[in-house]
Design a protein around this motif. Structure first.
Motif, PDB file in Angstrom:
ATOM      1  N   ASN A 118      -4.482  -0.305  -6.312  1.00 45.84           N
ATOM      2  CA  ASN A 118      -4.795   0.227  -7.637  1.00 45.84           C
ATOM      3  C   ASN A 118      -4.404   1.705  -7.706  1.00 45.84           C
ATOM      4  O   ASN A 118      -4.287   2.355  -6.664  1.00 45.84           O
ATOM      5  CB  ASN A 118      -6.289   0.083  -7.927  1.00 45.84           C
ATOM      6  CG  ASN A 118      -6.641  -1.356  -8.266  1.00 45.84           C
ATOM      7  OD1 ASN A 118      -5.965  -1.998  -9.061  1.00 45.84           O
ATOM      8  ND2 ASN A 118      -7.680  -1.874  -7.636  1.00 45.84           N
ATOM      9  N   PRO A 119      -4.226   2.216  -8.939  1.00 50.95           N
ATOM     10  CA  PRO A 119      -3.884   3.637  -9.075  1.00 50.95           C
ATOM     11  C   PRO A 119      -4.890   4.510  -8.316  1.00 50.95           C
ATOM     12  O   PRO A 119      -6.097   4.296  -8.414  1.00 50.95           O
ATOM     13  CB  PRO A 119      -3.962   3.875 -10.585  1.00 50.95           C
ATOM     14  CG  PRO A 119      -3.614   2.540 -11.177  1.00 50.95           C
ATOM     15  CD  PRO A 119      -4.214   1.528 -10.239  1.00 50.95           C
ATOM     16  N   GLY A 120      -4.374   5.462  -7.555  1.00 54.34           N
ATOM     17  CA  GLY A 120      -5.223   6.392  -6.817  1.00 54.34           C
ATOM     18  C   GLY A 120      -5.631   5.899  -5.442  1.00 54.34           C
ATOM     19  O   GLY A 120      -6.162   6.671  -4.644  1.00 54.34           O
ATOM     20  N   ASP A 121      -5.401   4.613  -5.143  1.00 56.71           N
ATOM     21  CA  ASP A 121      -5.732   4.105  -3.806  1.00 56.71           C
ATOM     22  C   ASP A 121      -4.926   4.837  -2.737  1.00 56.71           C
ATOM     23  O   ASP A 121      -3.844   5.354  -3.001  1.00 56.71           O
ATOM     24  CB  ASP A 121      -5.416   2.601  -3.703  1.00 56.71           C
ATOM     25  CG  ASP A 121      -6.547   1.739  -4.243  1.00 56.71           C
ATOM     26  OD1 ASP A 121      -7.639   2.282  -4.523  1.00 56.71           O
ATOM     27  OD2 ASP A 121      -6.333   0.515  -4.384  1.00 56.71           O
ATOM     28  N   LEU A 122      -5.462   4.790  -1.527  1.00 52.05           N
ATOM     29  CA  LEU A 122      -4.791   5.418  -0.391  1.00 52.05           C
ATOM     30  C   LEU A 122      -4.199   4.334   0.499  1.00 52.05           C
ATOM     31  O   LEU A 122      -4.821   3.287   0.721  1.00 52.05           O
ATOM     32  CB  LEU A 122      -5.830   6.238   0.379  1.00 52.05           C
ATOM     33  CG  LEU A 122      -5.368   7.432   1.194  1.00 52.05           C
ATOM     34  CD1 LEU A 122      -4.541   8.386   0.345  1.00 52.05           C
ATOM     35  CD2 LEU A 122      -6.586   8.159   1.763  1.00 52.05           C
ATOM     36  N   ALA A 123      -2.994   4.568   0.993  1.00 51.54           N
ATOM     37  CA  ALA A 123      -2.320   3.607   1.869  1.00 51.54           C
ATOM     38  C   ALA A 123      -1.615   4.379   2.980  1.00 51.54           C
ATOM     39  O   ALA A 123      -1.061   5.453   2.726  1.00 51.54           O
ATOM     40  CB  ALA A 123      -1.308   2.792   1.064  1.00 51.54           C
TER      41      ALA A 123
END
Ligand SMILES: *Cc1c(COP(=O)(O)O)cnc(C)c1O
Length: 391
Positions: A118-123
């Motif tokens: 999702n938008p803003g998630d960290l990967a």
């Protein structure tokens, strides 16, 4: 009318090989001999039995679905071949919902990101690393945390050094062994630690296994799914591209965590129409014949690897022969002060030999350069002669 690039495209770094292609074209135009060792795309042809199966299937008039959308008329042969391959090769049993046929890993990596982030998630992605992980994250409006791969750690990410905040927020972490560009390989013990880490911090692991079959000197690359219970926390992307000299065919598979694969499958259903049945049949044939086809392909790379490493070592490098991938990863000479682009430009001007500056793969790639072994023997031999003349 002026068309403005979407923000997601403006956030990407320019495709690194575009500038290189221009430079090569200019030099060739000026009549200069260019020996490009920059890109990893097998020169050797796809093995005959695989081509023969494609031709058979595409001409099979009894198969009334041979021309149709591959997603609507999937073969049973390809997933069965994937099951057989994973069982034979890794001792891993896959269920039907643990396999998604892909159009190669590059496409699937981006589609996967769209399916789980999702938008803003960290990967988390390795760096230096294959750029497509970050591209997928960016297209999904997620943010990449780069885990540096350092020579002193054998180019494995230091899991203990991943900050607490990142562990808490990250949704997915990419691993890629045998590794492009560093040529590092890993042992099953590394995957065990990664699975434990993923379980503890609730982070999905995504293993990019593009080079598992391109290995040498008795090294056999493991699958992360060999770790007990790994399919609870991991997916793996296998591609036929590098293993079977099939880059243009666009076929591979993602396997492992059924829920994560469902997300990938949904993005695929909504954005592509699958792979021609004849290509699925041919892909199945390749996987069935892996043990016969692959040694011949790897013998060529091993010979080229030895040529390049022996030449560079005679010129003062101290390289070990890589156990995996189709590349050589080497430090730039000291006099360039770690400036890989400066070294590559100097080398090109003096010899016409094109290598890829490590900085292209991220800041921790700085100080290194990559040579690809996917060029005909004559080209590599000539390039090595030109390097030796420079001494
Ligand atoms: C070549 C490569 C891929 C992409 O291969 P496909 O042809 O898209 O299957 C993926 N990951 C790495 C690390 C690669 O080097």
């Amino acid at each position: 009318m002026e068309v403005i690039l979407a923000n997601r495209l403006q956030k990407l770094r320019p495709y690194p090989f575009a500038a290189l292609r221009r430079k090569i074209a200019e030099a060739r135009q000026a009549g200069k001999e260019v020996l490009n060792l920059g890109i990893g795309d097998p020169d050797r042809p796809t093995p005959d039995p695989v081509v023969a199966e494609l031709c058979r299937a595409v001409r099979d008039e009894a198969d009334l679905n041979r021309h149709r959308y591959g997603c609507d008329v999937p073969t049973t042969e390809f997933p069965q071949a994937v099951k057989d391959f994973y069982r034979r090769r890794f001792g891993v049993a896959l269920a039907g919902d643990q396999i998604v046929q892909t159009s190669g890993s590059k496409d699937a990596i981006v589609q996967f990101a769209l399916g789980i982030l999702n938008p803003g998630d960290l990967a988390i992605a390795p760096e230096p690393g294959y750029p497509t992980y970050n591209i997928g994250h960016t297209f999904a409006s997620a943010v990449t945390h780069y885990a540096p791969l350092r020579r002193e750690n054998g180019f494995l990410p230091d899991l203990d050094a991943i900050p607490a905040e990142v562990r808490r927020l990250a949704r997915v972490m990419w691993l890629n062994y045998p590794n492009n560009p560093t040529t590092a390989v890993c042992a099953l013990g590394f995957y065990r630690r990664a699975v434990e880490f993923a379980r503890k911090h609730d982070i999905l692991l995504a293993s990019d296994l593009s080079y598992s079959e391109n290995t040498y000197d008795g090294y056999v690359a493991p699958s992360i799914l060999q770790v007990e219970g790994a399919a609870d926390v991991a997916v793996e992307f296998f591609s036929l591209s590098k293993a079977f000299c099939m880059t243009g065919w666009r076929i591979g598979m993602a396997v492992g965590h059924a829920g994560a694969l469902k997300a990938l499958g949904l993005v695929k259903d909504n954005s592509d129409n699958g792979t021609l049945r004849a290509i699925q049949f041919a892909g199945a044939r390749a996987l069935h014949l892996a043990e016969t086809l692959i040694p011949e392909i790897n013998a060529v790379y091993r010979r080229r690897r030895d040529l390049v490493v022996n030449t560079l070592n005679a010129l003062g490098w101290q390289l070990e022969k890589p156990k995996g991938t189709i590349y050589i990863w080497a430090a730039v000479p000291e006099r360039f002060g770690g400036d890989s682009a400066g070294f590559a430009a100097d080398l090109f001007d003096k010899t016409g030999v094109v290598v890829t500056p490590g900085a292209v793969y991220g800041e921790h790639g700085e100080g290194f350069f990559r040579i690809s072994l996917t060029y005909p023997d004559e080209v590599l031999t000539r390039a090595m002669e030109r390097l030796a003349e420079q001494r």
